[in-house]
Write a protein that holds these residues in place. Structure first.
Motif, PDB file in Angstrom:
ATOM      1  N   UNK A   1      14.473-102.241 -35.017  1.00 49.31           N
ATOM      2  CA  UNK A   1      14.021-102.826 -33.761  1.00 49.31           C
ATOM      3  C   UNK A   1      12.912-101.956 -33.164  1.00 49.31           C
ATOM      4  N   UNK A   2      11.921-102.573 -32.529  1.00 45.96           N
ATOM      5  CA  UNK A   2      10.856-101.780 -31.900  1.00 45.96           C
ATOM      6  C   UNK A   2      11.442-100.764 -30.925  1.00 45.96           C
ATOM      7  N   UNK A   3      10.993 -99.538 -31.023  1.00 47.08           N
ATOM      8  CA  UNK A   3      11.460 -98.482 -30.129  1.00 47.08           C
ATOM      9  C   UNK A   3      12.786 -97.863 -30.520  1.00 47.08           C
ATOM     10  N   UNK A   4      13.407 -98.341 -31.608  1.00 49.39           N
ATOM     11  CA  UNK A   4      14.693 -97.771 -32.027  1.00 49.39           C
ATOM     12  C   UNK A   4      14.469 -96.340 -32.497  1.00 49.39           C
ATOM     13  N   UNK A   5      15.344 -95.464 -32.069  1.00 46.11           N
ATOM     14  CA  UNK A   5      15.210 -94.068 -32.479  1.00 46.11           C
ATOM     15  C   UNK A   5      16.106 -93.792 -33.674  1.00 46.11           C
ATOM     16  N   UNK A   6      15.814 -92.716 -34.343  1.00 44.03           N
ATOM     17  CA  UNK A   6      16.656 -92.298 -35.459  1.00 44.03           C
ATOM     18  C   UNK A   6      16.308 -93.003 -36.747  1.00 44.03           C
ATOM     19  N   UNK A   7      16.373 -92.261 -37.805  1.00 43.94           N
ATOM     20  CA  UNK A   7      16.094 -92.865 -39.110  1.00 43.94           C
ATOM     21  C   UNK A   7      16.913 -92.174 -40.177  1.00 43.94           C
ATOM     22  N   UNK A   8      17.859 -91.365 -39.774  1.00 38.39           N
ATOM     23  CA  UNK A   8      18.623 -90.585 -40.724  1.00 38.39           C
ATOM     24  C   UNK A   8      19.774 -91.341 -41.334  1.00 38.39           C
ATOM     25  N   UNK A   9      20.825 -90.622 -41.577  1.00 36.76           N
ATOM     26  CA  UNK A   9      21.978 -91.134 -42.292  1.00 36.76           C
ATOM     27  C   UNK A   9      23.042 -91.609 -41.313  1.00 36.76           C
ATOM     28  N   UNK A  10      23.667 -92.728 -41.643  1.00 33.98           N
ATOM     29  CA  UNK A  10      24.812 -93.255 -40.902  1.00 33.98           C
ATOM     30  C   UNK A  10      25.932 -93.543 -41.886  1.00 33.98           C
ATOM     31  N   UNK A  11      27.160 -93.229 -41.498  1.00 33.08           N
ATOM     32  CA  UNK A  11      28.324 -93.582 -42.299  1.00 33.08           C
ATOM     33  C   UNK A  11      29.348 -94.229 -41.386  1.00 33.08           C
ATOM     34  N   UNK A  12      29.840 -95.387 -41.800  1.00 40.07           N
ATOM     35  CA  UNK A  12      30.938 -96.061 -41.119  1.00 40.07           C
ATOM     36  C   UNK A  12      32.153 -95.942 -42.018  1.00 40.07           C
ATOM     37  N   UNK A  13      33.188 -95.240 -41.564  1.00 33.09           N
ATOM     38  CA  UNK A  13      34.468 -95.188 -42.269  1.00 33.09           C
ATOM     39  C   UNK A  13      35.374 -96.209 -41.578  1.00 33.09           C
ATOM     40  N   UNK A  14      35.808 -97.222 -42.308  1.00 33.54           N
ATOM     41  CA  UNK A  14      36.536 -98.356 -41.757  1.00 33.54           C
ATOM     42  C   UNK A  14      38.002 -98.272 -42.165  1.00 33.54           C
ATOM     43  N   UNK A  15      38.898 -98.500 -41.214  1.00 36.22           N
ATOM     44  CA  UNK A  15      40.332 -98.532 -41.484  1.00 36.22           C
ATOM     45  C   UNK A  15      40.874 -99.906 -41.095  1.00 36.22           C
ATOM     46  N   UNK A  16      42.098-100.223 -41.507  1.00 38.20           N
ATOM     47  CA  UNK A  16      42.645-101.548 -41.183  1.00 38.20           C
ATOM     48  C   UNK A  16      42.638-101.836 -39.687  1.00 38.20           C
ATOM     49  N   UNK A  17      42.556-103.099 -39.374  1.00 41.08           N
ATOM     50  CA  UNK A  17      42.618-103.527 -37.981  1.00 41.08           C
ATOM     51  C   UNK A  17      41.293-103.411 -37.249  1.00 41.08           C
ATOM     52  N   UNK A  18      40.198-103.276 -37.979  1.00 45.35           N
ATOM     53  CA  UNK A  18      38.897-103.223 -37.342  1.00 45.35           C
ATOM     54  C   UNK A  18      38.539-101.893 -36.719  1.00 45.35           C
ATOM     55  N   UNK A  19      39.296-100.848 -37.020  1.00 44.52           N
ATOM     56  CA  UNK A  19      38.964 -99.529 -36.478  1.00 44.52           C
ATOM     57  C   UNK A  19      37.964 -98.856 -37.395  1.00 44.52           C
ATOM     58  N   UNK A  20      37.108 -98.036 -36.817  1.00 44.94           N
ATOM     59  CA  UNK A  20      36.138 -97.323 -37.633  1.00 44.94           C
ATOM     60  C   UNK A  20      35.770 -96.007 -36.979  1.00 44.94           C
TER      61      UNK A  20
ATOM     62  N   UNK B   1      41.603-104.108 -44.735  1.00 47.43           N
ATOM     63  CA  UNK B   1      42.597-105.041 -44.192  1.00 47.43           C
ATOM     64  C   UNK B   1      43.481-105.653 -45.279  1.00 47.43           C
ATOM     65  N   UNK B   2      42.968-105.738 -46.499  1.00 45.18           N
ATOM     66  CA  UNK B   2      43.757-106.329 -47.594  1.00 45.18           C
ATOM     67  C   UNK B   2      44.883-105.411 -48.056  1.00 45.18           C
ATOM     68  N   UNK B   3      44.791-104.136 -47.697  1.00 44.67           N
ATOM     69  CA  UNK B   3      45.790-103.170 -48.156  1.00 44.67           C
ATOM     70  C   UNK B   3      45.453-102.573 -49.507  1.00 44.67           C
ATOM     71  N   UNK B   4      44.367-103.023 -50.122  1.00 48.01           N
ATOM     72  CA  UNK B   4      43.977-102.486 -51.428  1.00 48.01           C
ATOM     73  C   UNK B   4      43.637-101.003 -51.316  1.00 48.01           C
ATOM     74  N   UNK B   5      42.973-100.635 -50.227  1.00 51.27           N
ATOM     75  CA  UNK B   5      42.633 -99.239 -49.950  1.00 51.27           C
ATOM     76  C   UNK B   5      42.982 -98.941 -48.497  1.00 51.27           C
ATOM     77  N   UNK B   6      43.340 -97.693 -48.193  1.00 54.09           N
ATOM     78  CA  UNK B   6      43.674 -97.359 -46.805  1.00 54.09           C
ATOM     79  C   UNK B   6      42.445 -97.264 -45.911  1.00 54.09           C
ATOM     80  N   UNK B   7      41.275 -97.126 -46.502  1.00 48.52           N
ATOM     81  CA  UNK B   7      40.022 -97.073 -45.760  1.00 48.52           C
ATOM     82  C   UNK B   7      38.879 -97.343 -46.728  1.00 48.52           C
TER      83      UNK B   7
END
Length: 120
Positions: free
Chosen positions: A93-112, A72-78
């Motif tokens: 959380x109890x019962x939560x599935x999955x334990x692998x890898x997650x990646x969040x790529x974030x762009x300006x305006x709260x989009x990801x 959001x600062x404009x320093x980087x595009x994402x």
């Protein structure tokens, strides 16, 4: 008549391939490998912060918010956050599935864009 649909399939396959390459590149940067652009292109500006050890969901959320602020600062595009989990994670959380890898790529305006390991 079916040509337009075939073109859409080609576009979807190309986009999927490009996103997969981007995701692999983010993983390489996170792991400390080279900073060439996705697909081996020119070197790019990349700022990497690495934490190791048990990171709680709150800490990962804070890292994602840090990325959102950078975008959001404009320093980087994402910006991106990549995490690797494990089955015995006591913060899940109890019962939560999955334990692998997650990646969040974030762009300006709260989009990801979320990449998730579908094998876990």
């Amino acid at each position: 008549e079916g040509g337009a649909e075939g073109a859409d399939d080609d576009d979807d396959a190309d986009l999927a391939s490009r996103l997969a390459g981007f995701h692999e590149w983010i993983g390489g940067v996170a792991a400390g490998f080279g900073r060439e652009g996705p697909g081996g292109g020119d070197r790019v500006v990349a700022e990497a912060h690495r934490w190791e050890g048990l990171l709680t969901p709150r800490m990962v959320r804070s890292a994602a918010e840090f990325c959102a602020d950078l975008a959001d600062s404009g320093r980087y595009p994402w910006a991106a956050v990549t995490t690797w989990g494990f089955p015995e994670d006591p913060t899940r959380a109890p019962g939560a599935s999955g334990c692998g890898e997650l990646t969040f790529a974030v762009t300006p305006g709260g989009r990801y864009l979320l990449f998730a390991d579908s094998s876990s």
